[in-house]
Design a protein around this motif. Structure first.
Motif, PDB file in Angstrom:
ATOM      1  N   ALA A  86      31.057 109.547  60.515  1.00 52.28           N
ATOM      2  CA  ALA A  86      30.695 109.205  61.895  1.00 52.28           C
ATOM      3  C   ALA A  86      31.882 109.571  62.778  1.00 52.28           C
ATOM      4  O   ALA A  86      33.031 109.265  62.432  1.00 52.28           O
ATOM      5  CB  ALA A  86      30.380 107.720  62.017  1.00 52.28           C
ATOM      6  N   VAL A  87      31.601 110.245  63.872  1.00 48.60           N
ATOM      7  CA  VAL A  87      32.680 110.692  64.767  1.00 48.60           C
ATOM      8  C   VAL A  87      32.625 109.881  66.050  1.00 48.60           C
ATOM      9  O   VAL A  87      31.586 109.819  66.715  1.00 48.60           O
ATOM     10  CB  VAL A  87      32.545 112.187  65.119  1.00 48.60           C
ATOM     11  N   LEU A  88      33.754 109.264  66.383  1.00 46.81           N
ATOM     12  CA  LEU A  88      33.854 108.505  67.627  1.00 46.81           C
ATOM     13  C   LEU A  88      34.608 109.325  68.660  1.00 46.81           C
ATOM     14  O   LEU A  88      35.534 110.066  68.327  1.00 46.81           O
ATOM     15  CB  LEU A  88      34.637 107.203  67.398  1.00 46.81           C
ATOM     16  N   ARG A 145      32.351 105.943  71.703  1.00 45.40           N
ATOM     17  CA  ARG A 145      30.938 106.168  71.362  1.00 45.40           C
ATOM     18  C   ARG A 145      30.838 107.020  70.102  1.00 45.40           C
ATOM     19  O   ARG A 145      31.716 107.850  69.863  1.00 45.40           O
ATOM     20  CB  ARG A 145      30.232 106.952  72.464  1.00 45.40           C
ATOM     21  N   VAL A 146      29.747 106.876  69.367  1.00 45.50           N
ATOM     22  CA  VAL A 146      29.488 107.775  68.235  1.00 45.50           C
ATOM     23  C   VAL A 146      28.909 109.058  68.817  1.00 45.50           C
ATOM     24  O   VAL A 146      27.854 109.039  69.445  1.00 45.50           O
ATOM     25  CB  VAL A 146      28.481 107.153  67.239  1.00 45.50           C
ATOM     26  N   ILE A 147      29.644 110.172  68.639  1.00 42.19           N
ATOM     27  CA  ILE A 147      29.138 111.433  69.200  1.00 42.19           C
ATOM     28  C   ILE A 147      28.463 112.302  68.136  1.00 42.19           C
ATOM     29  O   ILE A 147      27.776 113.263  68.475  1.00 42.19           O
ATOM     30  CB  ILE A 147      30.247 112.246  69.918  1.00 42.19           C
ATOM     31  N   ALA A 191      30.301 121.697  61.662  1.00 40.45           N
ATOM     32  CA  ALA A 191      29.611 122.694  62.496  1.00 40.45           C
ATOM     33  C   ALA A 191      29.188 122.138  63.855  1.00 40.45           C
ATOM     34  O   ALA A 191      28.579 122.850  64.649  1.00 40.45           O
ATOM     35  CB  ALA A 191      28.374 123.199  61.749  1.00 40.45           C
ATOM     36  N   ASP A 192      29.514 120.865  64.125  1.00 39.58           N
ATOM     37  CA  ASP A 192      28.999 120.215  65.341  1.00 39.58           C
ATOM     38  C   ASP A 192      29.862 120.584  66.556  1.00 39.58           C
ATOM     39  O   ASP A 192      31.076 120.323  66.592  1.00 39.58           O
ATOM     40  CB  ASP A 192      29.003 118.697  65.119  1.00 39.58           C
ATOM     41  N   ALA A 193      29.219 121.167  67.551  1.00 36.77           N
ATOM     42  CA  ALA A 193      29.963 121.647  68.722  1.00 36.77           C
ATOM     43  C   ALA A 193      30.626 120.497  69.487  1.00 36.77           C
ATOM     44  O   ALA A 193      31.754 120.626  69.962  1.00 36.77           O
ATOM     45  CB  ALA A 193      29.010 122.408  69.642  1.00 36.77           C
ATOM     46  N   ALA A 194      29.933 119.347  69.585  1.00 34.61           N
ATOM     47  CA  ALA A 194      30.503 118.208  70.328  1.00 34.61           C
ATOM     48  C   ALA A 194      31.777 117.705  69.649  1.00 34.61           C
ATOM     49  O   ALA A 194      32.726 117.273  70.315  1.00 34.61           O
ATOM     50  CB  ALA A 194      29.469 117.092  70.433  1.00 34.61           C
ATOM     51  N   VAL A 195      31.798 117.770  68.325  1.00 35.91           N
ATOM     52  CA  VAL A 195      32.978 117.311  67.579  1.00 35.91           C
ATOM     53  C   VAL A 195      34.146 118.268  67.837  1.00 35.91           C
ATOM     54  O   VAL A 195      35.272 117.840  68.135  1.00 35.91           O
ATOM     55  CB  VAL A 195      32.670 117.226  66.065  1.00 35.91           C
ATOM     56  N   TYR A 234      37.783 117.316  69.680  1.00 34.61           N
ATOM     57  CA  TYR A 234      39.109 117.527  69.085  1.00 34.61           C
ATOM     58  C   TYR A 234      39.925 118.525  69.878  1.00 34.61           C
ATOM     59  O   TYR A 234      41.131 118.382  70.015  1.00 34.61           O
ATOM     60  CB  TYR A 234      38.985 117.943  67.617  1.00 34.61           C
ATOM     61  N   LEU A 235      39.280 119.531  70.434  1.00 33.10           N
ATOM     62  CA  LEU A 235      40.020 120.491  71.258  1.00 33.10           C
ATOM     63  C   LEU A 235      40.561 119.792  72.490  1.00 33.10           C
ATOM     64  O   LEU A 235      41.696 119.996  72.892  1.00 33.10           O
ATOM     65  CB  LEU A 235      39.116 121.662  71.673  1.00 33.10           C
ATOM     66  N   GLY A 236      39.733 118.916  73.064  1.00 35.25           N
ATOM     67  CA  GLY A 236      40.171 118.147  74.232  1.00 35.25           C
ATOM     68  C   GLY A 236      41.381 117.312  73.887  1.00 35.25           C
ATOM     69  O   GLY A 236      42.306 117.175  74.693  1.00 35.25           O
TER      70      GLY A 236
END
Ligand SMILES: Nc1ncnc2c1ncn2[C@@H]1O[C@H](COP(=O)(O)OP(=O)(O)OP(=O)(O)O)[C@@H](O)[C@H]1O
Length: 258
Positions: free
Chosen positions: A227-229, A233-235, A245-249, A253-255
């Motif tokens: 689970a990625v927070l 929030r869980v994104i 492969a998840d673009a939001a993740v 992390y890039l942010g």
């Protein structure tokens, strides 16, 4: 009805935690199925530690529900968790510096003693039997982590990696059904991390593991589900390959790195 209800897993539902004006967790929901390793990851400040602390009873949630095998965990004191089959390790390890390694691990095995560790260690209560049982259990747990020979050492005299093993042995000594791990790889060498990963993979035969960890390779390597927070929030949630492969993740992390 959620997927783990009635099946004995960990269920986190709509948990929110605020610190004054800061919303550290906002309606966080996740599940950990029995005998799996579930990773909680996210950039700095995402809410991982807050979620971990809410699970452990160290932080009070403002709303939501957390249950383990159908038993509510929210609102429990940290010391009540052992009785429910839940063990945890803390980043700071929290080993007692003036107690031997064996005695520290005996504290972890406490729920298996009838008179309690204090009685066993101080010579009160059902001393003989309990002390023998607790010590044997502690030595077994230390042996599992290859540090039984350090039973009579004091924790401050040991290198960091060995203290981490003692802290894990203490958590495992209680024979938990649910193990909560907070950054167990922090400060370890690559070799020690590989060994730890192997152990955690093995734990799932005996228990359910929730792993909060910064070390991404290890998380991807050992977790069945992640689970990625981000910003409380869980994104994203899913198996490692989906998370990778998840673009939001990637964006989160890039942010964080920017
Ligand atoms: N005791 C507290 N008082 C006020 N704000 C807090 C407190 N603990 C955490 N926060 C805030 O809540 C948010 C989530 O913090 P948390 O430590 O849970 O994140 P994290 O994902 O564990 O971060 P890190 O990876 O840096 O440890 C952050 O904005 C943090 O500043």
């Amino acid at each position: 009805m959620t997927s783990t209800e009635g099946t004995g897993g960990l269920l986190v539902e709509d948990v929110s935690v605020r610190f004054g004006g800061v919303v550290a967790l906002r309606d966080v929901s996740l599940t950990a199925a029995p005998n799996t390793v579930t990773g909680i990851i996210g950039p700095n400040g995402a809410g991982k530690t807050t979620l971990y602390n809410a699970l452990c009873g160290l932080v009070r949630a403002d709303s939501g529900r957390i249950s383990w095998r159908g038993t509510p965990l929210l609102g429990r004191r940290p010391d009540e968790l052992a009785g429910l089959g839940v063990a945890r390790t803390l980043q700071g390890m929290n080993l007692f510096p003036l107690m031997t390694v064996a005695e520290n691990v005996m504290v972890g095995a406490d729920r298996l003693a009838r008179g309690g560790t204090l009685a066993a260690l101080t010579g009160l209560g059902r001393v003989g039997r309990d002390e023998r049982r607790l010590r044997a259990r502690a030595l077994d747990a230390l042996a599992e982590f290859g540090v039984a020979h350090l039973a009579e050492a004091l924790p401050p005299s040991l290198p960091f990696g060995l203290r981490k093993r003692v802290a894990l042995a203490r958590a495992l000594a209680a024979d938990p059904d649910l193990l909560l791990l907070d950054e167990p790889a922090g400060g370890l060498s690559a070799e020690e991390i590989a060994e730890l990963a192997e152990r955690i993979r093995g734990f799932r035969e005996r228990m359910t593991v929730l792993l909060v960890e910064h070390h991404m390779d290890m998380v991807m390597d050992v977790c069945d589900h992640i689970a990625v927070l981000n910003f409380g929030r869980v994104i994203a949630a899913g198996p490692p390959e989906a998370i990778r492969a998840d673009a939001a993740v990637t964006e989160a992390y890039l942010g964080d790195a920017a």
